[in-house]
Enzyme design. Structure first.
Site, short mmCIF file in Angstrom:
data_model
loop_
_atom_site.label_atom_id
_atom_site.label_comp_id
_atom_site.label_asym_id
_atom_site.label_seq_id
_atom_site.Cartn_x
_atom_site.Cartn_y
_atom_site.Cartn_z
N CYS A 115 0.82 -1.23 0.00
CA CYS A 115 0.00 0.00 0.00
C CYS A 115 0.85 1.27 0.00
CB CYS A 115 -0.92 0.01 1.21
SG CYS A 115 -1.89 -1.48 1.35
N HIS A 256 -3.70 6.75 3.35
CA HIS A 256 -4.06 5.51 2.68
C HIS A 256 -5.45 5.09 3.16
CE1 HIS A 256 -4.19 1.51 1.24
NE2 HIS A 256 -3.97 0.94 2.42
N ASN A 286 -10.18 -0.67 0.16
CA ASN A 286 -8.72 -0.56 0.18
C ASN A 286 -8.17 -0.96 -1.19
OD1 ASN A 286 -5.97 -0.89 0.56
ND2 ASN A 286 -6.16 -1.99 2.51
O1 UT7 Z 1 -3.80 -1.71 3.62
C1 UT7 Z 1 -3.02 -1.76 4.77
C2 UT7 Z 1 -3.19 -2.95 5.54
N1 UT7 Z 1 -4.51 -3.28 5.96
C3 UT7 Z 1 -5.12 -2.63 6.96
O2 UT7 Z 1 -4.74 -1.58 7.38
C4 UT7 Z 1 -6.29 -3.33 7.62
C5 UT7 Z 1 -6.12 -3.31 9.11
N2 UT7 Z 1 -7.13 -4.05 9.85
C6 UT7 Z 1 -8.44 -3.69 9.89
O3 UT7 Z 1 -8.88 -2.80 9.21
C7 UT7 Z 1 -9.34 -4.43 10.84
O4 UT7 Z 1 -8.55 -5.21 11.72
C8 UT7 Z 1 -10.38 -5.35 10.14
C9 UT7 Z 1 -11.45 -4.50 9.47
C10 UT7 Z 1 -9.71 -6.26 9.15
C11 UT7 Z 1 -11.08 -6.22 11.19
O5 UT7 Z 1 -11.69 -5.42 12.18
P1 UT7 Z 1 -11.44 -5.70 13.74
O6 UT7 Z 1 -12.25 -4.74 14.46
O7 UT7 Z 1 -9.96 -5.68 13.97
O8 UT7 Z 1 -12.05 -7.13 13.90
P2 UT7 Z 1 -11.34 -8.48 14.39
O9 UT7 Z 1 -10.45 -9.01 13.34
O10 UT7 Z 1 -10.77 -8.27 15.75
O11 UT7 Z 1 -12.60 -9.42 14.52
C12 UT7 Z 1 -13.66 -9.14 15.44
C13 UT7 Z 1 -14.78 -10.13 15.18
C14 UT7 Z 1 -14.30 -11.57 15.09
O12 UT7 Z 1 -15.28 -12.39 15.68
P3 UT7 Z 1 -15.11 -12.94 17.20
O13 UT7 Z 1 -13.82 -13.73 17.18
O14 UT7 Z 1 -15.02 -11.71 18.05
O15 UT7 Z 1 -16.32 -13.76 17.40
C15 UT7 Z 1 -14.28 -11.86 13.61
O16 UT7 Z 1 -14.46 -13.21 13.31
O17 UT7 Z 1 -15.40 -9.84 13.93
C16 UT7 Z 1 -15.46 -11.04 13.14
N3 UT7 Z 1 -15.39 -10.68 11.72
C17 UT7 Z 1 -16.47 -10.38 11.01
N4 UT7 Z 1 -17.78 -10.33 11.32
C18 UT7 Z 1 -18.64 -9.98 10.35
C19 UT7 Z 1 -14.29 -10.57 10.95
N5 UT7 Z 1 -14.65 -10.20 9.70
C20 UT7 Z 1 -16.00 -10.08 9.71
C21 UT7 Z 1 -16.94 -9.73 8.74
N6 UT7 Z 1 -18.25 -9.69 9.10
N7 UT7 Z 1 -16.61 -9.41 7.46
#
Ligand code: UT7
Length: 329
Positions: A115, A256, A286
């Site tokens: 990125c 970004h 993204n």
């Molecule tokens: O381009 C540069 C690099 N990329 C980034 O900068 C991305 C950085 N990361 C993020 O933007 C975030 O971490 C995400 C959007 C990917 C995820 O958000 P989060 O708030 O960090 O969620 P998490 O990974 O901690 O997951 C929380 C919960 C999990 O469920 P449990 O374990 O709490 O039951 C996931 O399984 O949300 C669940 N989950 C979803 N639920 C519904 C993960 N993806 C989804 C989804 N829909 N699409």
């Protein structure tokens, strides 16, 4: 403050016509519009069709830049393409773009800085121009992330989109505008928090690769999130201090576009009110290296960036790589 030696001239972008909305993802994986909007700020992303290759999308963006710069393809001395999703592994997508554009005099190569690829590319272009190696360097950020996204993995597939953006780097024309500061950083120890495990020399294509879906992007979202906030804050500080400026001097911050929460945290750390921060993550998701040049082009066309505007661009991505640049437009 450093006297600018090179300037950015012209902007262009291309985004595919096909759009995937959050409602589409509700039908594909176990997710909801509410979760996606709340956790990421994304509402839709553009997805390329069969002819919308990285090189083809880049050509649309490049032609707009050449028109504004008043030069033709034969005037380009180098093409620097930031991409993490090239059309082929060999040769670079920049080579395909060179052929498509008819930029017969240009050296062409890709930069793999995920990125951060567009800001890395601008910095390389600055070096080529100041060294006297090139007069006109076309810098592109272009991605077709849909081709390396696992559409069965809800934690990543809702994030990514396709598109291309471009600008031209050349020696300054009046000494007032141009690149005021540029900061690049990498931490390769964290590579496996955001990567594609297979397909390269360490794990060449085989049946296991297909079974493991190791060809696609894998990401430890929460760890990447924390590093992104930390690194983008660091990059803003470093670039502003190098330019001898403070947040108050900045007219537009282009971060970004990965996640609205990362964008808001970066703005807060930099001390920039959100009305100075450009956001389009809701419309494109993204797009990795394409994210900043697409946003830059929108800002210029909407009049948010005008002659004399001070622009801070900041990126973070796989590697990990991060970068920031201050430009007087
Ligand atoms: O381009 C540069 C690099 N990329 C980034 O900068 C991305 C950085 N990361 C993020 O933007 C975030 O971490 C995400 C959007 C990917 C995820 O958000 P989060 O708030 O960090 O969620 P998490 O990974 O901690 O997951 C929380 C919960 C999990 O469920 P449990 O374990 O709490 O039951 C996931 O399984 O949300 C669940 N989950 C979803 N639920 C519904 C993960 N993806 C989804 C989804 N829909 N699409």
């Amino acid at each position: 403050m450093k006297r600018p030696l090179v300037e950015l001239v012209g902007t262009g972008r291309y985004t595919p016509t096909k759009v995937l909305t959050n409602a589409d993802f509700e039908r594909m994986v176990d997710t909801s519009d509410e979760w996606i909007v709340e956790r990421t700020g994304i509402r839709e992303r553009h997805i390329s069709g069969p002819t919308e290759t990285v090189a083809a999308m880049s050509k649309f963006a490049a032609v707009q830049v050449l028109e504004q710069a008043g030069i033709g393809p034969l005037d380009i001395d180098a093409i620097v393409m930031g991409t993490a999703s090239p059309d082929r592994l060999l040769p670079s997508s920049a080579c395909d773009l060179q052929a498509l554009l008819g930029a017969d005099n240009a050296a062409a190569f890709d930069i793999q800085a995920a990125c951060s690829g567009f800001l890395y590319g601008l910095t390389v272009a600055e070096g080529l121009v100041t060294a006297g190696t090139a007069r006109h360097v076309l810098v592109i950020g272009a991605e077709r992330l849909s081709t390396i996204t696992d559409y069965t993995d809800r934690s990543t597939c809702i994030l990514f989109g396709d598109g291309a953006g471009a600008t031209l780097v050349r020696a300054v024309s009046d000494g007032r505008r141009g690149i005021l500061a540029s900061y690049l950083k990498t931490d390769g120890r964290l590579a496996e928090l955001l990567y594609r495990p297979g397909g390269g020399g360490c794990h060449p294509p085989d049946e296991r690769l297909l079974a493991d879906r190791g060809y696609f992007i894998k990401m430890a979202g929460r760890e990447v999130f924390k590093a992104a906030v930390r690194s983008m804050a660091d990059a803003c500080d470093q670039a502003l201090s190098q330019a001898g400026l403070t947040a108050r001097d900045v007219d537009v911050l282009i971060p970004h576009q990965a996640n609205i929460r990362i964008i808001e945290a970066t703005a807060k750390h930099a001390g920039m009110p959100m009305d100075k921060v450009y956001v389009n993550v809701d419309r494109y998701g993204n797009t990795s290296a394409a994210s900043i040049p697409i946003a830059l082009d929108e800002c210029v066309r909407e009049g948010r960036i005008r002659e004399g505007s001070t622009v801070l661009m900041v990126a973070f991505g796989g590697g990990f790589t991060w970068a920031a640049m201050v430009v007087r437009w």
